[in-house]
Design a protein around this motif. Structure first.
Motif, PDB file in Angstrom:
ATOM      1  N   GLU A   1      11.119  16.401 -17.125  1.00 50.26           N
ATOM      2  CA  GLU A   1      10.016  15.447 -17.136  1.00 50.26           C
ATOM      3  C   GLU A   1      10.463  14.001 -17.258  1.00 50.26           C
ATOM      4  O   GLU A   1       9.772  13.105 -16.789  1.00 50.26           O
ATOM      5  N   CYS A   2      11.576  13.754 -17.907  1.00 49.27           N
ATOM      6  CA  CYS A   2      12.052  12.373 -18.033  1.00 49.27           C
ATOM      7  C   CYS A   2      12.759  11.972 -16.739  1.00 49.27           C
ATOM      8  O   CYS A   2      13.807  12.516 -16.401  1.00 49.27           O
ATOM      9  N   ILE A   3      12.155  11.037 -16.002  1.00 50.34           N
ATOM     10  CA  ILE A   3      12.726  10.580 -14.739  1.00 50.34           C
ATOM     11  C   ILE A   3      12.712   9.065 -14.725  1.00 50.34           C
ATOM     12  O   ILE A   3      12.024   8.415 -15.508  1.00 50.34           O
ATOM     13  N   GLY A   4      13.493   8.522 -13.810  1.00 49.50           N
ATOM     14  CA  GLY A   4      13.524   7.080 -13.678  1.00 49.50           C
ATOM     15  C   GLY A   4      14.781   6.469 -14.255  1.00 49.50           C
ATOM     16  O   GLY A   4      15.672   7.162 -14.767  1.00 49.50           O
ATOM     17  N   PRO A   5      14.854   5.142 -14.213  1.00 49.78           N
ATOM     18  CA  PRO A   5      16.084   4.453 -14.646  1.00 49.78           C
ATOM     19  C   PRO A   5      16.373   4.573 -16.137  1.00 49.78           C
ATOM     20  O   PRO A   5      17.513   4.379 -16.549  1.00 49.78           O
TER      21      PRO A   5
ATOM     22  N   GLU B   1       0.829  -1.207   0.000  1.00 53.05           N
ATOM     23  CA  GLU B   1       0.000   0.000   0.000  1.00 53.05           C
ATOM     24  C   GLU B   1       0.863   1.256   0.000  1.00 53.05           C
ATOM     25  O   GLU B   1       0.574   2.219  -0.726  1.00 53.05           O
ATOM     26  N   ARG B   2       1.905   1.255   0.796  1.00 50.40           N
ATOM     27  CA  ARG B   2       2.759   2.443   0.857  1.00 50.40           C
ATOM     28  C   ARG B   2       3.525   2.638  -0.449  1.00 50.40           C
ATOM     29  O   ARG B   2       3.617   3.755  -0.954  1.00 50.40           O
ATOM     30  N   MET B   3       4.048   1.552  -0.995  1.00 47.93           N
ATOM     31  CA  MET B   3       4.769   1.662  -2.261  1.00 47.93           C
ATOM     32  C   MET B   3       3.811   1.992  -3.408  1.00 47.93           C
ATOM     33  O   MET B   3       4.200   2.646  -4.373  1.00 47.93           O
ATOM     34  N   GLY B   4       2.561   1.502  -3.298  1.00 50.93           N
ATOM     35  CA  GLY B   4       1.587   1.762  -4.353  1.00 50.93           C
ATOM     36  C   GLY B   4       1.193   3.218  -4.458  1.00 50.93           C
ATOM     37  O   GLY B   4       0.659   3.649  -5.485  1.00 50.93           O
ATOM     38  N   LYS B   5       1.421   3.985  -3.386  1.00 54.68           N
ATOM     39  CA  LYS B   5       1.083   5.406  -3.412  1.00 54.68           C
ATOM     40  C   LYS B   5       2.110   6.226  -4.187  1.00 54.68           C
ATOM     41  O   LYS B   5       1.877   7.407  -4.454  1.00 54.68           O
ATOM     42  N   LEU B   6       3.224   5.612  -4.536  1.00 50.33           N
ATOM     43  CA  LEU B   6       4.248   6.325  -5.299  1.00 50.33           C
ATOM     44  C   LEU B   6       3.751   6.563  -6.721  1.00 50.33           C
ATOM     45  O   LEU B   6       3.160   5.682  -7.341  1.00 50.33           O
ATOM     46  N   GLY B   7       3.976   7.744  -7.226  1.00 47.70           N
ATOM     47  CA  GLY B   7       3.612   8.057  -8.608  1.00 47.70           C
ATOM     48  C   GLY B   7       4.736   7.665  -9.537  1.00 47.70           C
ATOM     49  O   GLY B   7       5.614   8.479  -9.841  1.00 47.70           O
ATOM     50  N   LEU B   8       4.721   6.423  -9.995  1.00 50.58           N
ATOM     51  CA  LEU B   8       5.762   5.963 -10.904  1.00 50.58           C
ATOM     52  C   LEU B   8       5.588   6.629 -12.262  1.00 50.58           C
ATOM     53  O   LEU B   8       4.462   6.903 -12.686  1.00 50.58           O
ATOM     54  N   PRO B   9       6.674   6.930 -12.969  1.00 52.37           N
ATOM     55  CA  PRO B   9       8.040   6.608 -12.575  1.00 52.37           C
ATOM     56  C   PRO B   9       8.655   7.669 -11.660  1.00 52.37           C
ATOM     57  O   PRO B   9       8.253   8.833 -11.680  1.00 52.37           O
ATOM     58  N   ILE B  10       9.637   7.213 -10.885  1.00 54.52           N
ATOM     59  CA  ILE B  10      10.434   8.112 -10.059  1.00 54.52           C
ATOM     60  C   ILE B  10      11.891   7.701 -10.210  1.00 54.52           C
ATOM     61  O   ILE B  10      12.193   6.661 -10.798  1.00 54.52           O
TER      62      ILE B  10
ATOM     63  N   THR C   1       8.596  -8.323  -4.033  1.00 53.04           N
ATOM     64  CA  THR C   1       7.662  -7.258  -4.393  1.00 53.04           C
ATOM     65  C   THR C   1       8.409  -6.027  -4.880  1.00 53.04           C
ATOM     66  O   THR C   1       7.983  -5.360  -5.830  1.00 53.04           O
ATOM     67  N   TYR C   2       9.542  -5.736  -4.244  1.00 54.32           N
ATOM     68  CA  TYR C   2      10.352  -4.582  -4.652  1.00 54.32           C
ATOM     69  C   TYR C   2      10.873  -4.764  -6.080  1.00 54.32           C
ATOM     70  O   TYR C   2      10.924  -3.794  -6.851  1.00 54.32           O
ATOM     71  N   GLN C   3      11.235  -5.990  -6.431  1.00 60.22           N
ATOM     72  CA  GLN C   3      11.690  -6.245  -7.799  1.00 60.22           C
ATOM     73  C   GLN C   3      10.579  -5.944  -8.801  1.00 60.22           C
ATOM     74  O   GLN C   3      10.831  -5.426  -9.889  1.00 60.22           O
ATOM     75  N   ASN C   4       9.340  -6.262  -8.434  1.00 63.98           N
ATOM     76  CA  ASN C   4       8.208  -5.934  -9.315  1.00 63.98           C
ATOM     77  C   ASN C   4       8.050  -4.425  -9.468  1.00 63.98           C
ATOM     78  O   ASN C   4       7.750  -3.928 -10.559  1.00 63.98           O
ATOM     79  N   PHE C   5       8.247  -3.695  -8.365  1.00 60.35           N
ATOM     80  CA  PHE C   5       8.175  -2.237  -8.450  1.00 60.35           C
ATOM     81  C   PHE C   5       9.313  -1.682  -9.299  1.00 60.35           C
ATOM     82  O   PHE C   5       9.122  -0.696 -10.028  1.00 60.35           O
ATOM     83  N   LEU C   6      10.485  -2.300  -9.216  1.00 55.93           N
ATOM     84  CA  LEU C   6      11.608  -1.873 -10.051  1.00 55.93           C
ATOM     85  C   LEU C   6      11.273  -2.057 -11.529  1.00 55.93           C
ATOM     86  O   LEU C   6      11.545  -1.168 -12.358  1.00 55.93           O
ATOM     87  N   LEU C   7      10.692  -3.210 -11.859  1.00 52.07           N
ATOM     88  CA  LEU C   7      10.333  -3.464 -13.256  1.00 52.07           C
ATOM     89  C   LEU C   7       9.252  -2.492 -13.726  1.00 52.07           C
ATOM     90  O   LEU C   7       9.321  -1.968 -14.849  1.00 52.07           O
TER      91      LEU C   7
ATOM     92  N   SER D   1      14.991   7.711  -5.323  1.00 53.26           N
ATOM     93  CA  SER D   1      13.729   7.918  -4.601  1.00 53.26           C
ATOM     94  C   SER D   1      13.010   6.608  -4.361  1.00 53.26           C
ATOM     95  O   SER D   1      12.438   6.386  -3.284  1.00 53.26           O
ATOM     96  N   LEU D   2      13.025   5.711  -5.364  1.00 55.11           N
ATOM     97  CA  LEU D   2      12.381   4.414  -5.195  1.00 55.11           C
ATOM     98  C   LEU D   2      13.089   3.582  -4.134  1.00 55.11           C
ATOM     99  O   LEU D   2      12.439   2.915  -3.314  1.00 55.11           O
ATOM    100  N   GLN D   3      14.414   3.627  -4.130  1.00 54.48           N
ATOM    101  CA  GLN D   3      15.180   2.896  -3.122  1.00 54.48           C
ATOM    102  C   GLN D   3      14.895   3.441  -1.725  1.00 54.48           C
ATOM    103  O   GLN D   3      14.725   2.682  -0.768  1.00 54.48           O
TER     104      GLN D   3
END
Length: 582
Positions: free
Chosen positions: A430-434, A322-331, A375-381, A335-337
């Motif tokens: 605007e372009c963020i993330g890996p 739930e807490r990770m799901g509140k993140l507005g991906l991508p980040i 679960t974190y690996q899924n969020f990374l993907l 920040s994700l770590q």
């Protein structure tokens, strides 16, 4: 204050299976317990086979053998599994009405049963009770202490740390009850203390080490244990069920009443994770315990912990999701770590505050950490995918923008640079993330290529535009507005452009001339500015100018007498055209 119901009966709540190795619930008994709406406390009696457990419970309930629990030597139906007295006593505990349930358990070491079955009965009674009466005939034997090893392990795992938040449920009050008073002139407290003392053995044999470990483990229950002795009620024990209190030994009757008061004084509602249970909640708790005990061939505290902690693990993992799901991906990856570390820490803290046990709970902690990492690996993907989609969209938008700037009707370096800078800034913001690093390299390569192509084509297109513009101004100056100076200036520009390129063999040499730089600066000022983009408004402006010229030409005929300041091409009505004026 204790009250009793007028109607009473007994019924099983846990029964042995067909193989007499595992336990199963009796729905009839559980349905009766579920109807109890008040808080419940459980007093359970355990002990060896034919040690007088049922008779003791009848004495505590003030019932005869014919009214209460069946006594083995006089009835064919002996206790199998765990039975409860159907009329709970009502006890006011700390101002709260509490229903006291009395449980009779199947005795240890009877014929036709396995040790595993006895251990399950022992463990179940230990965990579910508020007061656990360990009924022992004559004295405390080493076997009785050894039998507590499993209960001690449960105590260590489930309520070893009674201070703080790491409490699964409050431990039962352990009452060692020694009957028949064969204490060899020893006080029961002294005997109890003596049997708790570790052995000293220079050879440190395996047996001594094992026994001492049990005694050291029992120290955690020291403050939660007490001992009591009852003298023999009568010499003829087979006739006890037919005797009235007046026929029993006065010393026994007196100590029996003290025992009732002692049990009532230490009885408290059953509390699980800080919450006292009512009848329905107690049944759910019992179902959990039995599921854990029956898991596997041999019950273990590890299996118990696993079952109890399963719900907590799911809750903690859900909390992390739930807490990770509140993140507005991508980040960004950082920040994700950081969000992962904070969410994992929060989930681990919740687990540490709510989990059952201490030693085997480490396995549950590892399981939770493993599930969180998956679960974190899924969020990374997911973050990588969304970052790629976002950066790809920004890249395509900038690529389309650069293509549009390449084909401007009126080439403008200033407009190209403004578009180039806007693309760069929007991509960076605007372009963020890996995916940003890889797309940034593609972006720089694309922008560099577009810039090179534009610069290479810019001077050539500007030269052609200026040549066409000078010829157009010659036509306009001579035939449209007949403005001599405009025509002369246009001819000068045309001659300069044409003769310069002929003299120096190529147009490229012109681009390094200071005059050309002045022309470019003037052109850029006219074509593009933050206020007016001539490339966008060229057609509307040309239409307005055409309309203005037509209007001026039409009105000029009517106002022929007006004095003209600038020299124009004129002729008189009815006469031939004359030469140009100076």
């Amino acid at each position: 204050m204790i009250q009793c119901y007028s109607f009473a009966f007994r019924f099983p709540i846990v029964e042995p299976d067909s193989g007499h190795t595992k336990l199963q619930l009796s729905r009839e008994g559980l349905e009766a317990l579920e109807r109890i709406e008040t808080l419940v406390a459980v007093v359970a009696v355990i002990g060896p086979y034919r040690s007088g457990k049922s008779f003791l419970l009848n004495q505590l309930l003030s019932l005869s053998c014919y009214e209460g629990f069946g006594v083995g030597h006089m009835r064919d139906t002996k206790t199998k599994g765990i039975w409860v007295w159907g009329t709970p006593l009502k006890l006011t505990v700390d101002g709260i009405e509490t229903s006291i349930l009395y449980l009779d358990t199947e005795g240890f070491e009877s014929v036709g049963k396995s040790n595993v079955y006895d251990d399950r009965i022992f463990a179940l009674a230990t965990i579910m009770s508020s007061v656990l009466i360990y009924n022992l005939p004559e004295t405390i034997r080493e076997a009785d202490i050894s039998r507590l090893s499993f209960a001690v392990e449960l105590a260590e795992e489930f309520y070893g740390r009674c201070v703080g938040k790491d409490v699964a449920f409050e431990p039962a009050k352990l009452l060692w009850l020694i009957q028949r008073d064969f204490l060899q002139q020893k006080n029961v407290k002294k005997l109890f203390s003596f049997n708790w003392t570790s052995y000293s053995d220079d050879a440190a044999s395996f047996f001594v080490v094992q026994v001492n470990q049990i005694r050291q483990s029992l120290a955690i229950m020291g403050d939660n244990s007490t001992a009591f002795s009852l003298p023999q009620p009568h010499l003829q024990r087979t006739k006890l069920c037919d005797l009235e209190d007046s026929d029993l030994e006065p010393a026994y009757v007196k100590k029996r009443e003290k025992l009732k008061d002692l049990v009532a004084s230490v009885t408290r509602p059953k509390i699980v994770q800080g919450k006292p249970l009512n009848g329905k909640e107690f049944v759910l708790f019992l179902e959990q315990i039995l599921e854990a005990l029956n898991k596997g061939e041999i019950p273990s505290t590890g299996s118990l912990v696993e079952v109890f902690n399963k719900g907590i693990l799911e809750h903690c993992l859900k909390l992390y999701n739930e807490r990770m799901g509140k993140l507005g991906l991508p980040i960004s990856e950082q920040s994700l770590q950081q969000a992962h570390d904070e969410s994992r820490l929060e989930a681990m803290e919740v687990f540490q505050n709510q989990h059952f046990g201490r030693h085997h709970a480490k396995q549950s902690v590892n399981k939770l950490d493993e599930d969180i990492q998956k679960t974190y690996q899924n969020f990374l993907l997911a973050n990588d995918y969304r970052s790629s989609k976002l950066c790809e969209a920004l890249y395509s938008r900038c690529e389309e923008k650069m293509d549009q700037l390449q084909v401007l009707r009126l080439p403008s370096m200033a407009k190209f640079n403004a578009g180039f800078l806007q693309c760069n800034q929007s991509f960076e913001m605007e372009c963020i993330g890996p995916s940003k690093a890889s797309y940034k390299q593609r972006m720089q390569k694309m922008l560099g290529k577009s810039r090179s192509l534009f610069i290479k084509d810019y001077n050539h297109r500007l030269f052609n535009w200026l040549v066409a513009f000078s010829l157009a101004m010659v036509v306009v100056g001579r035939f449209v507005i007949k403005f001599i100076l405009l025509e002369i200036g246009a001819w000068i520009m045309f001659i300069f452009l044409e003769t310069y390129t002929r003299m120096f063999w190529s147009a490229e040499s012109l681009y390094y001339n200071p005059t050309w730089h002045f022309i470019v600066l003037t052109w850029e000022t006219l074509v593009y500015s933050p206020i007016l983009d001539l490339d966008r408004w060229a057609i509307p402006i040309c239409l307005l100018l055409a309309i203005f010229v037509l209007y001026w030409r039409c009105c000029a005929r009517k106002k022929r007498g007006a004095h003209m300041i600038l020299p124009l091409y004129n002729h008189r009505n009815g006469t031939n055209r004359r030469s140009r004026s100076d």
